[in-house]
Design a protein around this motif. Structure first.
Motif, mmCIF file in Angstrom:
data_model
loop_
_atom_site.group_PDB
_atom_site.id
_atom_site.type_symbol
_atom_site.label_atom_id
_atom_site.label_comp_id
_atom_site.label_asym_id
_atom_site.label_seq_id
_atom_site.Cartn_x
_atom_site.Cartn_y
_atom_site.Cartn_z
ATOM 1 N N SER A 1 39.536 48.158 -34.283
ATOM 2 C CA SER A 1 38.538 49.373 -34.346
ATOM 3 C C SER A 1 37.003 49.067 -34.780
ATOM 4 O O SER A 1 37.155 48.140 -35.184
ATOM 5 N N THR A 2 36.533 50.014 -34.428
ATOM 6 C CA THR A 2 35.080 50.203 -35.161
ATOM 7 C C THR A 2 35.433 50.034 -36.186
ATOM 8 O O THR A 2 34.437 48.713 -37.782
ATOM 9 N N ALA A 3 36.159 50.751 -37.603
ATOM 10 C CA ALA A 3 36.097 50.344 -38.585
ATOM 11 C C ALA A 3 36.469 48.130 -39.247
ATOM 12 O O ALA A 3 36.240 47.977 -39.702
ATOM 13 N N ASP A 4 37.363 48.182 -38.258
ATOM 14 C CA ASP A 4 37.399 46.932 -38.230
ATOM 15 C C ASP A 4 36.848 45.921 -37.885
ATOM 16 O O ASP A 4 36.493 44.965 -39.368
ATOM 17 N N LEU A 5 35.892 46.116 -37.349
ATOM 18 C CA LEU A 5 34.674 45.960 -37.191
ATOM 19 C C LEU A 5 33.310 45.099 -38.222
ATOM 20 O O LEU A 5 32.560 45.329 -38.315
ATOM 21 N N ARG A 6 33.432 46.643 -38.784
ATOM 22 C CA ARG A 6 32.585 46.954 -39.360
ATOM 23 C C ARG A 6 32.386 46.081 -40.939
ATOM 24 O O ARG A 6 33.190 45.838 -41.539
ATOM 25 N N ASP A 7 30.989 45.619 -41.046
ATOM 26 C CA ASP A 7 30.533 44.746 -42.117
ATOM 27 C C ASP A 7 31.569 43.707 -42.814
ATOM 28 O O ASP A 7 32.312 43.987 -43.818
ATOM 29 N N LEU A 8 31.765 42.995 -41.027
ATOM 30 C CA LEU A 8 32.785 41.567 -41.778
ATOM 31 C C LEU A 8 31.715 40.709 -42.164
ATOM 32 O O LEU A 8 31.142 40.415 -41.977
ATOM 33 N N PRO A 9 31.876 40.018 -43.531
ATOM 34 C CA PRO A 9 31.326 39.635 -44.799
ATOM 35 C C PRO A 9 31.398 38.667 -43.490
ATOM 36 O O PRO A 9 30.048 37.480 -43.595
ATOM 37 N N ASP A 10 32.259 37.149 -42.360
ATOM 38 C CA ASP A 10 32.156 36.484 -42.376
ATOM 39 C C ASP A 10 31.341 36.847 -40.741
ATOM 40 O O ASP A 10 31.278 35.935 -40.170
ATOM 41 N N LEU A 11 31.447 37.195 -40.317
ATOM 42 C CA LEU A 11 30.599 38.065 -38.347
ATOM 43 C C LEU A 11 29.414 39.282 -38.986
ATOM 44 O O LEU A 11 30.337 40.296 -38.156
ATOM 45 N N PRO A 12 29.001 39.770 -39.615
ATOM 46 C CA PRO A 12 27.456 39.720 -39.473
ATOM 47 C C PRO A 12 27.037 40.235 -38.196
ATOM 48 O O PRO A 12 27.055 38.923 -36.998
ATOM 49 N N ALA A 13 26.616 41.694 -37.871
ATOM 50 C CA ALA A 13 26.379 41.808 -36.594
ATOM 51 C C ALA A 13 25.516 41.048 -36.494
ATOM 52 O O ALA A 13 23.821 41.352 -37.157
ATOM 53 N N ALA A 14 24.979 40.510 -34.656
ATOM 54 C CA ALA A 14 23.850 39.866 -34.532
ATOM 55 C C ALA A 14 22.316 41.430 -34.281
ATOM 56 O O ALA A 14 23.143 42.442 -34.338
ATOM 57 N N ARG A 15 20.797 40.134 -34.410
ATOM 58 C CA ARG A 15 19.837 41.359 -35.135
ATOM 59 C C ARG A 15 19.046 40.496 -33.341
ATOM 60 O O ARG A 15 18.816 40.104 -33.237
ATOM 61 N N TRP A 16 18.790 42.022 -32.370
ATOM 62 C CA TRP A 16 17.888 41.826 -31.392
ATOM 63 C C TRP A 16 16.615 42.252 -32.026
ATOM 64 O O TRP A 16 16.619 43.142 -32.554
ATOM 65 N N PRO A 17 15.374 41.788 -31.044
ATOM 66 C CA PRO A 17 14.362 42.277 -31.257
ATOM 67 C C PRO A 17 13.790 43.220 -30.989
ATOM 68 O O PRO A 17 14.530 44.131 -30.018
ATOM 69 N N ARG A 18 12.993 44.581 -31.757
ATOM 70 C CA ARG A 18 12.744 45.380 -31.443
ATOM 71 C C ARG A 18 11.560 45.067 -29.983
ATOM 72 O O ARG A 18 11.229 44.434 -29.688
ATOM 73 N N VAL A 19 10.892 46.390 -30.020
ATOM 74 C CA VAL A 19 10.064 46.418 -29.508
ATOM 75 C C VAL A 19 8.988 45.551 -29.349
ATOM 76 O O VAL A 19 8.461 44.724 -28.445
#
Length: 292
Positions: free
Chosen positions: A185-203
């Protein structure tokens, strides 16, 4: 008030960017006095000041701020119209299709096959970009049509036709505990300390705040997943990005992702209209469901 000219809008935008007439004149390849006169004439025609001029420099007035916001897309639209017209006038012209690198491979191949089999359709030149670049390629006239994704891409100002709607999957490192689950679920993936979400550059090229790695390409992102540094949630059909070190796990409550063919809303090109029809035919012939 007479219609504004692109030349004076370009002068104004350059001065607004530099907030200095001398530097703006250098960028424009002209001397400062005629640039100052041109901006003053623009202010007279509009009937209000665009800049506050002081001993320490210049700043935009409220009217100048409004005009700057309107002038940028207007100049971009004029430049895009010129690029499209120039391409349309070439005897050996192609239809330029913008796609995300690594995404929608089966659908892309089906479209290329259908377009090639259509004797009245233009040959296709495929332009590959990274995440969110397809919109810019359409807006600046580099591309005629694009394969894009609702929920991910900004479709403002485009007409679209839905091609397929599908589930999203999480791409995880094979060694991660969640990789052995049949679904997450999205809750399982949210705020995983070992797998933080990647950040794409803004415009503007800056990155949003956060602990995740900064990325600029799909290849970089795929390698970071393989190294156990981040996780991706992508449409199921984008699994061509999956490496042997990855596992794709369905995300049950993630919003569905819809692949669309998009084109500028003002387009009256019969070549674009034919390409859109062929994209729909391709989705059907490839047995790609148009709804979940």
């Amino acid at each position: 008030m007479d219609d504004l000219e692109t030349r004076e809008l370009r002068y104004f935008v350059t001065v607004a960017d530099e907030l200095h007439f001398g530097r703006a004149a250098v960028r424009l390849g002209m001397s400062q006095p005629p640039l100052s006169r041109a901006v003053q004439q623009l202010e007279q025609r509009i009937g209000t000041a665009l800049f506050v001029r002081g001993t320490r420099g210049i700043t935009l007035t409220a009217a100048g701020t409004v005009l700057l916001a309107e002038a940028r897309p207007a100049l971009a639209a004029v430049a895009a119209a010129g690029r499209r017209a120039r391409r349309a006038g070439q005897p050996d012209r192609n239809l330029v299709l913008a796609v995300k690198a690594g995404a929608d491979h089966e659908l892309l191949q089906a479209f290329l096959d259908v377009q090639a089999a259509d004797a009245d359709a233009l040959p296709v030149e495929v332009v590959f970009g990274e995440v969110h670049e397809q919109a810019a390629l359409l807006r600046d006239g580099t591309a005629d049509v694009a394969l894009m994704h609702r929920t991910y891409d900004d479709l403002t100002g485009f007409d679209t036709e839905d091609l397929r709607t599908e589930q999203q999957v999480a791409i995880l490192p094979r060694s991660h505990p969640l990789a052995s689950r049949p679904a997450v679920s999205t809750a399982d993936l949210r705020d995983l300390p070992d797998l933080p979400a990647a950040r794409w550059p803004r415009v503007d090229g800056s990155y949003p705040d956060g602990p995740g790695p900064e990325v600029r390409s799909q290849a970089q992102l795929a390698q970071l997943v393989a190294l156990g540094r981040t996780v991706i949630v992508i449409p199921r059909s984008s699994r061509t990005l999956q490496w042997p070190e990855h596992v794709a796990v369905p995300v049950l409550d993630a919003p569905l992702a819809t692949t669309v063919v998009a084109w500028p809303a003002a387009s009256t090109s019969p070549d674009v209209a034919r390409a859109v029809r062929n994209a729909v035919v391709a989705a059907e012939s490839a047995a790609v469901p148009r709804s979940a």
